[in-house]
Design a protein around this motif. Structure first.
Motif, PDB file in Angstrom:
ATOM      1  N   ARG A 152      -1.366  -5.547  49.837  1.00 25.05           N
ATOM      2  CA  ARG A 152      -1.890  -4.887  48.626  1.00 25.05           C
ATOM      3  C   ARG A 152      -2.023  -5.880  47.484  1.00 25.05           C
ATOM      4  O   ARG A 152      -3.032  -5.907  46.789  1.00 25.05           O
ATOM      5  N   SER A 153      -1.004  -6.680  47.274  1.00 24.63           N
ATOM      6  CA  SER A 153      -1.072  -7.648  46.174  1.00 24.63           C
ATOM      7  C   SER A 153      -2.112  -8.730  46.468  1.00 24.63           C
ATOM      8  O   SER A 153      -2.835  -9.157  45.573  1.00 24.63           O
ATOM      9  N   LEU A 154      -2.204  -9.155  47.718  1.00 24.91           N
ATOM     10  CA  LEU A 154      -3.177 -10.187  48.082  1.00 24.91           C
ATOM     11  C   LEU A 154      -4.608  -9.719  47.867  1.00 24.91           C
ATOM     12  O   LEU A 154      -5.415 -10.398  47.231  1.00 24.91           O
ATOM     13  N   LYS A 203       2.808 -16.930  54.196  1.00 27.76           N
ATOM     14  CA  LYS A 203       4.125 -16.342  53.961  1.00 27.76           C
ATOM     15  C   LYS A 203       4.663 -15.674  55.227  1.00 27.76           C
ATOM     16  O   LYS A 203       3.988 -14.877  55.858  1.00 27.76           O
ATOM     17  N   ILE A 204       5.908 -16.001  55.559  1.00 26.77           N
ATOM     18  CA  ILE A 204       6.590 -15.369  56.687  1.00 26.77           C
ATOM     19  C   ILE A 204       7.305 -14.128  56.163  1.00 26.77           C
ATOM     20  O   ILE A 204       7.930 -14.167  55.101  1.00 26.77           O
ATOM     21  N   MET A 205       7.180 -13.026  56.900  1.00 27.75           N
ATOM     22  CA  MET A 205       7.762 -11.759  56.434  1.00 27.75           C
ATOM     23  C   MET A 205       8.115 -10.867  57.605  1.00 27.75           C
ATOM     24  O   MET A 205       7.743 -11.151  58.736  1.00 27.75           O
ATOM     25  N   ASP A 206       8.800  -9.776  57.295  1.00 32.78           N
ATOM     26  CA  ASP A 206       9.077  -8.770  58.315  1.00 32.78           C
ATOM     27  C   ASP A 206       8.032  -7.667  58.190  1.00 32.78           C
ATOM     28  O   ASP A 206       7.251  -7.620  57.245  1.00 32.78           O
ATOM     29  N   LEU A 207       8.013  -6.781  59.162  1.00 32.21           N
ATOM     30  CA  LEU A 207       6.999  -5.729  59.225  1.00 32.21           C
ATOM     31  C   LEU A 207       7.013  -4.824  57.997  1.00 32.21           C
ATOM     32  O   LEU A 207       5.969  -4.376  57.532  1.00 32.21           O
ATOM     33  N   GLN A 208       8.188  -4.581  57.430  1.00 32.72           N
ATOM     34  CA  GLN A 208       8.298  -3.690  56.278  1.00 32.72           C
ATOM     35  C   GLN A 208       7.693  -4.294  55.011  1.00 32.72           C
ATOM     36  O   GLN A 208       7.368  -3.564  54.079  1.00 32.72           O
ATOM     37  N   SER A 209       7.516  -5.589  54.954  1.00 32.99           N
ATOM     38  CA  SER A 209       6.974  -6.255  53.759  1.00 32.99           C
ATOM     39  C   SER A 209       5.457  -6.414  53.801  1.00 32.99           C
ATOM     40  O   SER A 209       4.860  -6.810  52.804  1.00 32.99           O
ATOM     41  N   TYR A 225     -11.250 -12.939  54.705  1.00 36.21           N
ATOM     42  CA  TYR A 225     -10.503 -13.001  55.955  1.00 36.21           C
ATOM     43  C   TYR A 225      -9.019 -13.139  55.644  1.00 36.21           C
ATOM     44  O   TYR A 225      -8.626 -13.995  54.863  1.00 36.21           O
ATOM     45  N   VAL A 226      -8.219 -12.290  56.256  1.00 39.63           N
ATOM     46  CA  VAL A 226      -6.766 -12.356  56.124  1.00 39.63           C
ATOM     47  C   VAL A 226      -6.215 -12.664  57.511  1.00 39.63           C
ATOM     48  O   VAL A 226      -6.367 -11.869  58.432  1.00 39.63           O
ATOM     49  N   ASP A 227      -5.619 -13.848  57.657  1.00 42.96           N
ATOM     50  CA  ASP A 227      -5.072 -14.273  58.933  1.00 42.96           C
ATOM     51  C   ASP A 227      -3.614 -13.856  59.048  1.00 42.96           C
ATOM     52  O   ASP A 227      -2.825 -14.057  58.121  1.00 42.96           O
ATOM     53  N   PHE A 253      -4.623  -1.814  53.031  1.00 48.80           N
ATOM     54  CA  PHE A 253      -6.014  -1.856  52.594  1.00 48.80           C
ATOM     55  C   PHE A 253      -6.886  -1.752  53.840  1.00 48.80           C
ATOM     56  O   PHE A 253      -6.769  -2.564  54.749  1.00 48.80           O
ATOM     57  N   THR A 254      -7.753  -0.775  53.876  1.00 52.75           N
ATOM     58  CA  THR A 254      -8.594  -0.548  55.038  1.00 52.75           C
ATOM     59  C   THR A 254      -9.600  -1.672  55.209  1.00 52.75           C
ATOM     60  O   THR A 254     -10.271  -2.067  54.262  1.00 52.75           O
TER      61      THR A 254
END
Length: 134
Positions: free
Chosen positions: A59-61, A47-53, A31-33, A99-100
């Motif tokens: 992918r790394s996660l 981690k807080i990020m913008d849409l481009q990140s 599960y990725v929240d 990642f699908t």
């Protein structure tokens, strides 16, 4: 002799087929929240990020997980109930590009939620949220 071998083969084959159709198999799910608040700020896991990140981070996660540990990925996207659907879909699209996986979508009022809060996911799960069905 031939009959015994044939019976043994049929019995073995039947056992394999029954085992393969066993409903007790439950896939292990990663599960990725992700949350997108009323300001459009995004937090995934811790981690807080913008849409481009988002793509790079996901992918790394996902790729750093053991190949044998999980069978599928499910994205749980929590979004402010006042956001436009297109904004939520942009985040979901970035997740799927990385990642699908399957997705679950929830709406809630994020005005009282601080993204930097260390226990944010337990706090969110304790709130009254609305699941959106496809």
């Amino acid at each position: 002799m031939f009959l015994k071998k044939m019976c043994f083969f049929v019995f073995t084959f039947s056992c394999i087929v029954l085992y393969a159709q066993n409903d007790t198999f439950t896939p292990k799910i990663l599960y990725v929240d992700a949350i997108i608040n009323y300001e459009g700020k995004i937090k995934i896991s811790d981690k807080i990020m913008d849409l481009q990140s988002v793509q790079k981070y996901i992918r790394s996660l996902v790729r750093n997980q053991s190949v044998l540990e999980y069978d599928e990925v499910v994205y749980r996207v929590y979004a402010d109930e006042k956001l436009e659907l297109g904004t939520i879909m942009d985040l979901e699209q970035e997740l799927q590009k990385a990642f699908t996986g399957k997705r679950e979508r929830y709406l809630l009022n994020t005005k009282g939620i601080i993204l930097d809060e260390p226990d944010i996911w337990n706090h969110i799960k304790s709130l009254e949220i609305k699941a959106i069905e496809d």
